[in-house]
Design a protein around this motif. Structure first.
Motif, PDB file in Angstrom:
ATOM      1  N   CYS A 193       1.023  -1.207   0.050  1.00 34.29           N
ATOM      2  CA  CYS A 193       0.130   0.048   0.037  1.00 34.29           C
ATOM      3  C   CYS A 193       0.797   1.317  -0.009  1.00 34.29           C
ATOM      4  CB  CYS A 193      -0.853  -0.033   1.111  1.00 34.29           C
ATOM      5  SG  CYS A 193      -1.971   1.453   1.546  1.00 34.29           S
ATOM      6  N   ALA A 194       0.389   2.444  -0.853  1.00 36.21           N
ATOM      7  CA  ALA A 194       1.120   3.498  -0.805  1.00 36.21           C
ATOM      8  C   ALA A 194       0.304   4.376   0.157  1.00 36.21           C
ATOM      9  CB  ALA A 194       1.181   4.019  -2.108  1.00 36.21           C
ATOM     10  N   ALA A 195      -0.875   4.455   0.458  1.00 31.25           N
ATOM     11  CA  ALA A 195      -1.805   5.707   1.003  1.00 31.25           C
ATOM     12  C   ALA A 195      -1.365   5.229   2.409  1.00 31.25           C
ATOM     13  CB  ALA A 195      -3.169   5.150   0.923  1.00 31.25           C
ATOM     14  N   PRO A 196      -1.245   6.343   3.242  1.00 26.09           N
ATOM     15  CA  PRO A 196      -0.988   6.401   4.829  1.00 26.09           C
ATOM     16  C   PRO A 196      -2.265   5.719   5.403  1.00 26.09           C
ATOM     17  CG  PRO A 196      -0.774   8.618   3.770  1.00 26.09           C
ATOM     18  CD  PRO A 196      -1.120   7.844   2.897  1.00 26.09           C
ATOM     19  N   ILE A 197      -1.961   4.909   6.571  1.00 27.74           N
ATOM     20  CA  ILE A 197      -2.935   4.242   7.185  1.00 27.74           C
ATOM     21  C   ILE A 197      -3.052   4.537   8.818  1.00 27.74           C
ATOM     22  CG2 ILE A 197      -3.953   1.878   7.932  1.00 27.74           C
ATOM     23  CD1 ILE A 197      -2.746   0.934   5.431  1.00 27.74           C
ATOM     24  N   LEU A 198      -4.084   4.934   9.353  1.00 22.79           N
ATOM     25  CA  LEU A 198      -4.295   5.082  10.923  1.00 22.79           C
ATOM     26  C   LEU A 198      -5.116   3.962  11.381  1.00 22.79           C
ATOM     27  CD1 LEU A 198      -4.534   6.250  13.532  1.00 22.79           C
ATOM     28  CD2 LEU A 198      -6.467   7.549  12.881  1.00 22.79           C
ATOM     29  N   PHE A 199      -4.165   2.917  11.842  1.00 23.48           N
ATOM     30  CA  PHE A 199      -4.762   1.608  12.399  1.00 23.48           C
ATOM     31  C   PHE A 199      -5.588   1.831  13.927  1.00 23.48           C
ATOM     32  CE2 PHE A 199      -1.442   0.263   9.541  1.00 23.48           C
ATOM     33  CZ  PHE A 199      -1.978  -0.670   8.964  1.00 23.48           C
ATOM     34  N   ILE A 200      -6.561   1.624  14.344  1.00 20.24           N
ATOM     35  CA  ILE A 200      -7.171   1.651  15.610  1.00 20.24           C
ATOM     36  C   ILE A 200      -7.859   0.471  16.292  1.00 20.24           C
ATOM     37  CG2 ILE A 200      -9.058   2.882  17.033  1.00 20.24           C
ATOM     38  CD1 ILE A 200      -9.020   5.129  14.608  1.00 20.24           C
ATOM     39  N   HIS A 201      -7.569   0.089  17.270  1.00 20.05           N
ATOM     40  CA  HIS A 201      -8.133  -1.210  17.931  1.00 20.05           C
ATOM     41  C   HIS A 201      -8.333  -1.104  19.448  1.00 20.05           C
ATOM     42  CE1 HIS A 201      -8.643  -5.305  16.357  1.00 20.05           C
ATOM     43  NE2 HIS A 201      -9.150  -5.352  17.466  1.00 20.05           N
ATOM     44  N   GLY A 202      -9.216  -1.593  20.100  1.00 20.42           N
ATOM     45  CA  GLY A 202      -9.535  -1.937  21.577  1.00 20.42           C
ATOM     46  C   GLY A 202      -8.404  -2.765  22.236  1.00 20.42           C
ATOM     47  N   SER A 203      -7.900  -2.648  23.281  1.00 20.66           N
ATOM     48  CA  SER A 203      -7.113  -3.773  23.574  1.00 20.66           C
ATOM     49  C   SER A 203      -7.795  -4.950  24.311  1.00 20.66           C
ATOM     50  CB  SER A 203      -6.157  -2.974  24.879  1.00 20.66           C
ATOM     51  OG  SER A 203      -7.063  -2.666  25.973  1.00 20.66           O
ATOM     52  N   GLU A 204      -9.151  -4.779  24.567  1.00 18.80           N
ATOM     53  CA  GLU A 204      -9.796  -5.859  25.101  1.00 18.80           C
ATOM     54  C   GLU A 204     -10.923  -6.506  24.223  1.00 18.80           C
ATOM     55  OE1 GLU A 204      -9.023  -6.947  28.149  1.00 18.80           O
ATOM     56  OE2 GLU A 204      -7.347  -5.546  27.815  1.00 18.80           O
ATOM     57  N   ASP A 205     -10.619  -6.401  22.837  1.00 21.26           N
ATOM     58  CA  ASP A 205     -11.603  -6.773  21.939  1.00 21.26           C
ATOM     59  C   ASP A 205     -11.821  -8.218  21.828  1.00 21.26           C
ATOM     60  OD1 ASP A 205     -12.798  -7.457  19.358  1.00 21.26           O
ATOM     61  OD2 ASP A 205     -11.921  -5.620  18.434  1.00 21.26           O
ATOM     62  N   LYS A 206     -13.014  -8.826  22.118  1.00 22.52           N
ATOM     63  CA  LYS A 206     -13.289 -10.015  22.331  1.00 22.52           C
ATOM     64  C   LYS A 206     -13.779 -10.631  21.107  1.00 22.52           C
ATOM     65  CE  LYS A 206     -14.370  -9.790  27.285  1.00 22.52           C
ATOM     66  NZ  LYS A 206     -14.022  -8.114  27.266  1.00 22.52           N
ATOM     67  N   VAL A 207     -13.900  -9.870  19.864  1.00 18.59           N
ATOM     68  CA  VAL A 207     -14.479 -10.653  18.539  1.00 18.59           C
ATOM     69  C   VAL A 207     -13.295 -10.694  17.710  1.00 18.59           C
ATOM     70  CG1 VAL A 207     -15.923  -9.901  16.745  1.00 18.59           C
ATOM     71  CG2 VAL A 207     -16.677  -9.471  18.956  1.00 18.59           C
ATOM     72  N   VAL A 208     -12.595  -9.475  17.660  1.00 16.14           N
ATOM     73  CA  VAL A 208     -11.307  -9.496  16.690  1.00 16.14           C
ATOM     74  C   VAL A 208      -9.976  -9.167  17.539  1.00 16.14           C
ATOM     75  CG1 VAL A 208     -10.011  -8.619  14.783  1.00 16.14           C
ATOM     76  CG2 VAL A 208     -12.762  -8.757  14.745  1.00 16.14           C
ATOM     77  N   PRO A 209      -9.070 -10.113  17.709  1.00 16.00           N
ATOM     78  CA  PRO A 209      -8.115  -9.808  18.641  1.00 16.00           C
ATOM     79  C   PRO A 209      -7.102  -8.653  18.143  1.00 16.00           C
ATOM     80  CG  PRO A 209      -7.753 -11.626  17.712  1.00 16.00           C
ATOM     81  CD  PRO A 209      -9.064 -11.371  17.066  1.00 16.00           C
ATOM     82  N   VAL A 210      -6.785  -7.844  19.242  1.00 14.82           N
ATOM     83  CA  VAL A 210      -5.821  -6.573  18.829  1.00 14.82           C
ATOM     84  C   VAL A 210      -4.722  -7.083  18.249  1.00 14.82           C
ATOM     85  CG1 VAL A 210      -4.830  -6.783  21.224  1.00 14.82           C
ATOM     86  CG2 VAL A 210      -5.026  -4.417  19.779  1.00 14.82           C
ATOM     87  N   GLU A 211      -4.205  -8.447  18.465  1.00 14.17           N
ATOM     88  CA  GLU A 211      -2.981  -8.734  17.795  1.00 14.17           C
ATOM     89  C   GLU A 211      -3.239  -8.943  16.195  1.00 14.17           C
ATOM     90  OE1 GLU A 211      -2.909 -10.185  21.948  1.00 14.17           O
ATOM     91  OE2 GLU A 211      -4.448 -10.346  20.236  1.00 14.17           O
ATOM     92  N   MET A 212      -4.324  -9.018  15.474  1.00 14.06           N
ATOM     93  CA  MET A 212      -4.649  -8.732  14.113  1.00 14.06           C
ATOM     94  C   MET A 212      -3.973  -7.376  13.762  1.00 14.06           C
ATOM     95  SD  MET A 212      -7.546 -10.976  12.924  1.00 14.06           S
ATOM     96  CE  MET A 212      -7.516 -12.836  13.493  1.00 14.06           C
ATOM     97  N   THR A 213      -4.377  -6.246  14.479  1.00 16.92           N
ATOM     98  CA  THR A 213      -4.098  -4.893  14.209  1.00 16.92           C
ATOM     99  C   THR A 213      -2.665  -4.806  14.252  1.00 16.92           C
ATOM    100  OG1 THR A 213      -6.097  -3.804  14.217  1.00 16.92           O
ATOM    101  CG2 THR A 213      -4.220  -2.471  14.927  1.00 16.92           C
ATOM    102  N   TYR A 214      -1.826  -5.295  15.362  1.00 18.26           N
ATOM    103  CA  TYR A 214      -0.311  -5.230  15.466  1.00 18.26           C
ATOM    104  C   TYR A 214       0.120  -5.925  14.238  1.00 18.26           C
ATOM    105  CZ  TYR A 214      -0.655  -3.568  20.385  1.00 18.26           C
ATOM    106  OH  TYR A 214      -1.074  -2.935  21.427  1.00 18.26           O
ATOM    107  N   LYS A 215      -0.373  -6.965  13.818  1.00 24.18           N
ATOM    108  CA  LYS A 215       0.323  -7.690  12.385  1.00 24.18           C
ATOM    109  C   LYS A 215       0.213  -6.859  11.438  1.00 24.18           C
ATOM    110  CE  LYS A 215      -0.486 -12.510  14.169  1.00 24.18           C
ATOM    111  NZ  LYS A 215      -1.307 -13.775  13.651  1.00 24.18           N
ATOM    112  N   ASN A 216      -1.203  -6.169  11.121  1.00 28.97           N
ATOM    113  CA  ASN A 216      -1.001  -5.315  10.122  1.00 28.97           C
ATOM    114  C   ASN A 216      -0.201  -3.978  10.240  1.00 28.97           C
ATOM    115  OD1 ASN A 216      -3.314  -6.428   8.834  1.00 28.97           O
ATOM    116  ND2 ASN A 216      -4.925  -5.579  10.121  1.00 28.97           N
TER     117      ASN A 216
END
Length: 257
Positions: A193-216
């Protein structure tokens, strides 16, 4: 519910387009009288544009944003028999961008914004050839791929082994959509990707683990920002730390407009 009601009755204009595969897609255009930028907002799985963006919509208006709230395919009023978990919907982002180019003032900066599956949608779109007017992407609590979120849900929430169930589910998905749940990921998309990205996540997400955003975030080769909100569950970061969330989004706009 009150926030969703207010957005539904805020004077948005219903718009529609025919996607590249012939699917009829519905959107809701909220025009700012003196816009500084345009957002294309993608809601989450089994949710709705008004539900996912109702609470933040007043802030977006105050920030000078005209917003196209899309209804994702296979949900609500949009056509499409199946939900593609971002695999199909990433192309719908491009179709909505083309709609804006043909019908609105795209001399303005444009941003793709998504929450949950909508975040996955806009992140997967990041791997496509985005038009020059796209200045950035905001992804709130997205998962990395259909395969990853199905595996996580099976093992962590349903407490069932994923191997056999995953094979069966993947084969059903392939037969219906002609795509495998592992065919593409946000990791692959953000790595080119060339476009800048702002990643946001809640630390206690019980549906999508925050680790997925860390990986991204680690995989992203574009300019990037990261906001992790302590204690926030799935899609609740704006509710939990409204002021900090607004500061981060405003700073992102200011830097990349």
């Amino acid at each position: 519910e009150q926030a969703a009601f207010r957005l539904r009755h805020s004077g948005c204009v219903r718009v529609e387009l025919t996607a590249r595969d012939g699917t009829r897609l519905i959107g809701h255009w909220q025009e700012h009288p003196h816009p500084q930028r345009i957002l294309v907002a993608m809601h989450g799985w089994r949710s709705g544009w008004d539900q996912d963006f109702g609470f933040i919509a007043p802030f977006l208006q105050l920030s000078g944003c005209s917003v196209l709230y899309a209804e994702q395919r296979g949900q609500n009023n949009s056509g499409g028999e199946y939900i593609g978990f971002g695999l199909y919907e990433r192309y719908d982002c491009i179709d909505w961008l083309n709609y804006l180019r043909e019908n609105k003032n795209t001399d303005l900066p444009v941003y793709l914004v998504g929450i949950s599956m909508g975040a996955t949608t806009v992140l997967m779109a990041a791997g496509l050839d985005l038009p020059d007017e796209v200045h950035g992407i905001i992804a709130d609590c997205g998962f990395t791929s259909p395969h990853d979120i199905w595996k996580h849900t099976a093992e962590k929430s349903l407490k069932i082994p994923y191997n056999l169930h995953g094979i069966l589910a993947g084969e059903m998905f392939r037969k219906k959509t002609n795509m495998r749940p592992s065919d593409y990921s946000t990791i692959e998309a953000v790595s080119v990707c060339a476009a800048p990205i702002l990643f946001i996540h809640g630390s206690e997400d019980k549906v999508v683990p925050v680790e997925m955003t860390y990986k991204n975030y680690v995989a992203c080769t574009a300019k990037k920002r990261l906001l992790i909100v302590p204690g926030a569950d799935h899609g609740m970061s704006y509710y939990c730390e409204k002021e900090r969330y607004e500061q981060e989004v405003s700073a992102f706009f200011k830097e990349y407009d």
